[in-house]
Design a protein around this motif. Structure first.
Motif, PDB file in Angstrom:
ATOM      1  N   HIS A   1      20.962  -4.656 -48.960  1.00  0.00           N
ATOM      2  CA  HIS A   1      20.988  -3.527 -49.887  1.00  0.00           C
ATOM      3  C   HIS A   1      21.739  -2.307 -49.349  1.00  0.00           C
ATOM      4  O   HIS A   1      22.252  -1.514 -50.150  1.00  0.00           O
TER       5      HIS A   1
ATOM      6  N   THR B   1      15.369  -8.831 -55.164  1.00  0.00           N
ATOM      7  CA  THR B   1      16.254  -9.437 -56.168  1.00  0.00           C
ATOM      8  C   THR B   1      16.542 -10.885 -55.778  1.00  0.00           C
ATOM      9  O   THR B   1      16.435 -11.261 -54.601  1.00  0.00           O
TER      10      THR B   1
ATOM     11  N   ASP C   1      16.415   4.848 -50.776  1.00  0.00           N
ATOM     12  CA  ASP C   1      16.403   6.182 -51.379  1.00  0.00           C
ATOM     13  C   ASP C   1      16.989   7.227 -50.438  1.00  0.00           C
ATOM     14  O   ASP C   1      17.647   8.181 -50.877  1.00  0.00           O
TER      15      ASP C   1
ATOM     16  N   LEU D   1      12.405   0.494 -49.668  1.00  0.00           N
ATOM     17  CA  LEU D   1      12.712   1.438 -50.746  1.00  0.00           C
ATOM     18  C   LEU D   1      12.991   2.831 -50.196  1.00  0.00           C
ATOM     19  O   LEU D   1      13.898   3.533 -50.675  1.00  0.00           O
TER      20      LEU D   1
ATOM     21  N   ARG E   1       8.474  -0.870 -58.201  1.00  0.00           N
ATOM     22  CA  ARG E   1       9.879  -0.891 -57.787  1.00  0.00           C
ATOM     23  C   ARG E   1      10.199  -2.032 -56.825  1.00  0.00           C
ATOM     24  O   ARG E   1      11.306  -2.074 -56.295  1.00  0.00           O
ATOM     25  N   HIS E   2       9.279  -2.958 -56.610  1.00  0.00           N
ATOM     26  CA  HIS E   2       9.575  -4.067 -55.707  1.00  0.00           C
ATOM     27  C   HIS E   2      10.756  -4.896 -56.192  1.00  0.00           C
ATOM     28  O   HIS E   2      11.483  -5.482 -55.381  1.00  0.00           O
ATOM     29  N   ASP E   3      10.944  -4.923 -57.516  1.00  0.00           N
ATOM     30  CA  ASP E   3      12.045  -5.720 -58.057  1.00  0.00           C
ATOM     31  C   ASP E   3      13.404  -5.178 -57.639  1.00  0.00           C
ATOM     32  O   ASP E   3      14.402  -5.902 -57.669  1.00  0.00           O
ATOM     33  N   GLU E   4      13.461  -3.904 -57.199  1.00  0.00           N
ATOM     34  CA  GLU E   4      14.732  -3.353 -56.729  1.00  0.00           C
ATOM     35  C   GLU E   4      15.127  -3.931 -55.367  1.00  0.00           C
ATOM     36  O   GLU E   4      16.308  -3.972 -55.023  1.00  0.00           O
TER      37      GLU E   4
END
Length: 535
Positions: A199, A26, A139, A135, A20-23
């Motif tokens: 984010h 970016t 979340d 992350l 999930r690092h691509d979340e």
């Protein structure tokens, strides 16, 4: 500084991709971080050089005093920081901890008013921890944060209001070596701040809150001004209204204690409060004046918040905050509630006395490190605040603190004991071992210990050796004994690496300013080769 003056800058990721690092990583987020680093990197480097120059001036006899050039700021009775932002009006109980999934769920379910997500002292900055923390915050804001405990039990966020999230980025002195800009590492503070802001700022605003931060390790007003300019540019780049950010500053360096009003003044449109620490403050005191025998400290457990020079510091902080409309937040209770009713009540009684003292002194809230302490902290502040969200109206005009009182360490006497030396060595070794293996907090002897604890413990060893209040042979003997105990207790430990780190940070002729920069580069950086990095 306008957005047109900050061109797009390519930040390269020098770490292997993770789940999930691509979340988080970016292209737009990396560009945002790159713009901040390009705009402020050189100024940050200059300020770090100024820290070293100031350290030399103080070490060679220059007096530490309230700055003469800013006397007009202190004398002006009219300026105030911004009014409390949504979610930061009532801060009587704040819980701290790393932005790791399990710790985050426990903190957010604790019933505290604020959760301080700590990328600094409570996080060993492995790449996985840094991005995993981002992350976890994302979340949490989306209310999808959970974890599965041993045995398969799932833990999720409770329904209803959760604590307000305040993020503590790493300090100005640290780099993030897994990100590269113009051939060099990116300032870690701007990585932690920038990724979260990019984010989550808009998400927090939409949820009725905002992007809020704790700022660590500031040494003067110029470093606060730098953060304020970072906030201004970040808000402009993402079209977020000016003044949306709120920042609370940890007054955890001795030089910052002499510039509390100036620090608030620099941050006033984004200011929220000041926090009074303990271990980092004593750590800074030794770093600054450790060469002087009149600044010798006894066993750290004996230097409580009621010591005269610590009382001067905390009372000045409360007076400063309330004079300027800012919250004053007290020190962390690091105890872990013990097993068994009698032992548990003894721990809670200790915490209760400490928090009652803070509330009676005028603090508006305080920190705890464990969910089991939330209720006792709340009860202590309820007893003074009642239904009021804070006591900003309590001006503490009775407080008058002089430079001499802030520096009156000689009043705290007593030589170090062998048990105090042994305890410091044991804490440093165990924390270093945990940190090298990626854990930023450990529980030792019923206390939650983090990097601040390790720092004060290792600089005390250095100070005692310098002034020969402890023999080097005694320290070396205890070092070997505690290394053996570490290996017996934790068969997976790395005693050779821990020994080397201890010797270089506690036994060297010159005291390293922090243990973290070199230890990070040697033990936590895992970059891939240039050929493996995507273009």
């Amino acid at each position: 500084m306008t957005t047109s003056a900050v061109p797009t800058r390519q930040v390269r990721v020098l770490a292997a991709p993770g789940d999930r690092h691509d979340e988080i990583l970016t292209p737009d987020a990396l560009d945002f971080v790159g713009r901040l680093a390009a705009a402020f990197g050189e100024r940050r480097r200059w300020l770090l050089k100024e820290r070293r120059r100031q350290a030399i001036r103080l070490a060679t006899g220059s007096p530490l005093d309230f700055p003469l050039t800013t006397s007009a700021v202190r004398a002006d009775p009219d300026w105030r920081v911004a009014p409390p932002a949504p979610g930061l009006t009532d801060r009587r109980v704040e819980i701290t901890g790393p932005p790791e999934r399990r710790a985050a769920v426990d903190a957010l379910n604790s019933g505290a008013d604020v959760w301080m997500a700590d990328f600094e002292d409570a996080t060993a900055p492995t790449w996985e921890n840094v991005i995993g923390g981002q992350l976890a915050l994302l979340d949490a804001i989306e209310r999808r944060l959970d974890f599965t405990a041993d045995g398969g039990r799932e833990h999720r966020l409770r329904e209803g209001r959760l604590p307000t999230i305040v993020v503590r980025p790493r300090g100005w002195h640290l780099d993030e070596e897994h990100l590269e800009l113009d051939g060099g590492p990116v300032p870690a503070a701007l990585v932690d701040f920038g990724l979260y802001f990019f984010h989550c700022a808009r998400r927090q605003i939409d949820a009725g809150y905002g992007p809020y931060f704790y700022l660590p390790k500031l040494e003067n007003r110029y470093e606060a001004r730098l953060w304020n300019d970072v906030f201004l540019l970040a808000q402009e780049l993402l079209d977020i209204p000016r003044g949306t950010v709120r920042a609370t500053v940890l007054i955890e360096t001795i030089t910052a204690a002499f510039e509390m009003e100036e620090i608030l003044y620099e941050l006033r449109e984004h200011g929220s409060g000041l926090n009074a620490g303990r271990w980092d403050y004593l750590f800074s005191l030794i770093k600054t004046f450790g060469h002087r025998s009149d600044f010798l400290l006894p066993d750290r457990a004996k230097v409580t918040m009621t010591a005269p020079f610590m009382r001067a510091y905390t009372e000045l902080l409360v007076r400063t905050c309330h004079r300027r409309g800012a919250h004053a937040i007290g020190a962390m209770a690091a105890q872990v509630p013990a097993e068994g009713p009698a032992a548990r009540e003894a721990v809670l009684a200790t915490v209760r006395l400490d928090k009652e003292r803070e509330a009676e002194d005028g603090f508006d809230g305080s920190w705890v490190a464990h969910p089991g302490l939330v209720e006792v902290c709340r009860e202590a502040f309820d007893g003074v605040l009642g239904d009021r969200p804070h006591q900003l109206d309590r001006s503490r005009e009775d407080v008058r603190v002089t430079p001499g009182e802030l520096l009156a360490v000689r009043r705290v006497g007593g030589p170090p004991t062998e048990e105090g030396v042994r305890t410091n060595i044991a804490v440093v070794l165990r924390y270093y071992d945990a940190w090298i293996r990626g854990r930023g907090t450990v529980v030792l002897d019923g206390l939650v210990e983090d990097a601040a604890t390790a720092e004060i413990a290792r600089v005390q060893i250095w100070q005692w050796l310098r002034h020969r209040t402890v023999e080097r042979a005694t320290v070396l003997e205890l070092l070997e004994r505690e290394l053996d105990a570490l290996g017996a207790e934790f068969p997976w430990a790395a005693p050779d690496e821990v020994r080397e780190l201890f010797e270089s940070t506690a036994l060297a002729a010159e005291l390293p300013l922090f243990f973290t920069p070199e230890a990070y580069s040697r033990h936590l950086v895992r970059t891939v080769t240039t050929a493996e990095v995507p273009a």
